[in-house]
Scaffold this active site. Sequence first.
Site, PDB file in Angstrom:
ATOM      1  N   TYR A 192      13.617  -2.242  -7.451  1.00  0.00           N
ATOM      2  CA  TYR A 192      12.280  -2.574  -6.939  1.00  0.00           C
ATOM      3  C   TYR A 192      11.221  -2.221  -7.983  1.00  0.00           C
ATOM      4  CZ  TYR A 192       7.839  -1.995  -4.553  1.00  0.00           C
ATOM      5  OH  TYR A 192       6.515  -2.052  -4.238  1.00  0.00           O
TER       6      TYR A 192
ATOM      7  N   GLN B 246       0.273   9.388  -6.909  1.00  0.00           N
ATOM      8  CA  GLN B 246       1.712   9.273  -6.656  1.00  0.00           C
ATOM      9  C   GLN B 246       2.447  10.599  -6.861  1.00  0.00           C
ATOM     10  OE1 GLN B 246       1.979   5.542  -9.247  1.00  0.00           O
ATOM     11  NE2 GLN B 246       3.391   5.011  -7.609  1.00  0.00           N
TER      12      GLN B 246
ATOM     13  N   THR C 123      12.377   3.390   1.705  1.00  0.00           N
ATOM     14  CA  THR C 123      12.118   4.669   2.372  1.00  0.00           C
ATOM     15  C   THR C 123      13.072   4.858   3.543  1.00  0.00           C
ATOM     16  OG1 THR C 123       9.770   4.490   1.765  1.00  0.00           O
ATOM     17  CG2 THR C 123      10.350   6.118   3.447  1.00  0.00           C
TER      18      THR C 123
ATOM     19  N   ARG D  76       0.046   7.543 -17.125  1.00  0.00           N
ATOM     20  CA  ARG D  76      -0.677   6.367 -16.610  1.00  0.00           C
ATOM     21  C   ARG D  76      -1.842   6.776 -15.707  1.00  0.00           C
ATOM     22  NH1 ARG D  76       3.678   3.867 -13.343  1.00  0.00           N
ATOM     23  NH2 ARG D  76       2.202   2.209 -12.919  1.00  0.00           N
TER      24      ARG D  76
ATOM     25  N   LYS E 213       9.888  -3.067   0.276  1.00  0.00           N
ATOM     26  CA  LYS E 213       9.542  -1.742  -0.226  1.00  0.00           C
ATOM     27  C   LYS E 213       9.761  -0.659   0.828  1.00  0.00           C
ATOM     28  CE  LYS E 213       5.734   0.991  -2.093  1.00  0.00           C
ATOM     29  NZ  LYS E 213       4.296   1.005  -2.471  1.00  0.00           N
TER      30      LYS E 213
ATOM     31  N   HIS F 179       7.058  14.085  -3.667  1.00  0.00           N
ATOM     32  CA  HIS F 179       7.604  13.596  -4.938  1.00  0.00           C
ATOM     33  C   HIS F 179       8.124  14.743  -5.797  1.00  0.00           C
ATOM     34  CE1 HIS F 179       7.882  10.996  -8.538  1.00  0.00           C
ATOM     35  NE2 HIS F 179       7.436  12.064  -9.181  1.00  0.00           N
TER      36      HIS F 179
ATOM     37  N   GLN G  30      16.277   6.017   2.163  1.00  0.00           N
ATOM     38  CA  GLN G  30      16.193   7.430   1.800  1.00  0.00           C
ATOM     39  C   GLN G  30      16.313   8.314   3.040  1.00  0.00           C
ATOM     40  OE1 GLN G  30      12.458   6.914  -0.306  1.00  0.00           O
ATOM     41  NE2 GLN G  30      13.418   7.492  -2.235  1.00  0.00           N
TER      42      GLN G  30
ATOM     43  N   HIS H 175      11.024  16.730  -4.101  1.00  0.00           N
ATOM     44  CA  HIS H 175      12.255  15.936  -4.128  1.00  0.00           C
ATOM     45  C   HIS H 175      12.917  16.014  -5.493  1.00  0.00           C
ATOM     46  CE1 HIS H 175      15.042  12.704  -3.198  1.00  0.00           C
ATOM     47  NE2 HIS H 175      14.623  12.042  -4.264  1.00  0.00           N
TER      48      HIS H 175
END
Length: 268
Positions: free
Chosen positions: A182, A136, A203, A131, A199, A141, A206, A144
Amino acid sequence: MNTTVELFFGLPPKDPEMKHFPLLGSHWPLTTIIAVYLIFILKLGPKFMENRKPYNLTYVLNFYNIFQVIYNSILFGLSIYYMIINPAYDWSCMMHLSLDHPEKNMERWLCYAYFINKIIDLLDTVFFVLRKSYKQITLLHVYHHVLMTSPVYWVFQFYGFGGQYTTLGFLNTGVHAVMYFYYFISARYPELKGSLWWKKYITKLQLLQFIILFIQPIYVLLFNPGCKFPLFLHILQLIVSTSMVTMFSRFYYLAYVKPKPQKSLKRK
């Protein structure tokens, strides 16, 4: 010397059933998956998309997200049963179940299902590339995703299924069930994305899970020093949870706390 080494590593005999689980008989399949994943998202994927328009993955994402909600919810529900309602572990010293324990097969399959789900999670980044949502694909990211996949395999190999690290799977599947719900709502109903006020609480969830995972080994070491869970796995859990708390805290600060720069008004 041998006593010190035994205390530090404290590794039990390898589970003889391990070799019968796909991807667990050798490290090469997972090593290949991780290598291909990193090469694709960091090099080949962006190169492939360089002169292409972003793919419309709406239907794929809808299916993927709802699949993840169901998958993680099932694992979370089973974890609640075997860890809280009908606990198979002593929370003060979570050793894996003995090979002749009546719930041993359930422990194996729950852990294995969690491991497979961490591999499926890698598709998140693949979808970002297709995409062209490159912003992002952050260090947090990628770190993790890799960290939640490869070390799980090695813990299985050196320690076996279950034990104290089951807490990670228990917390993580709960957080991911909420997180993918979500994602499903925001992808299915993009007009609602700006009004989904919860949203930032994902976090926070987490962060909370890694704070709990940081506290757990400290509690065991201080209040139950006779626990034979391997010391090096306590240390590994402390290192990993510390890094995750640090990185997620930084992300939360930059995304939700740090004041956004005001746009200057141009005079006409």
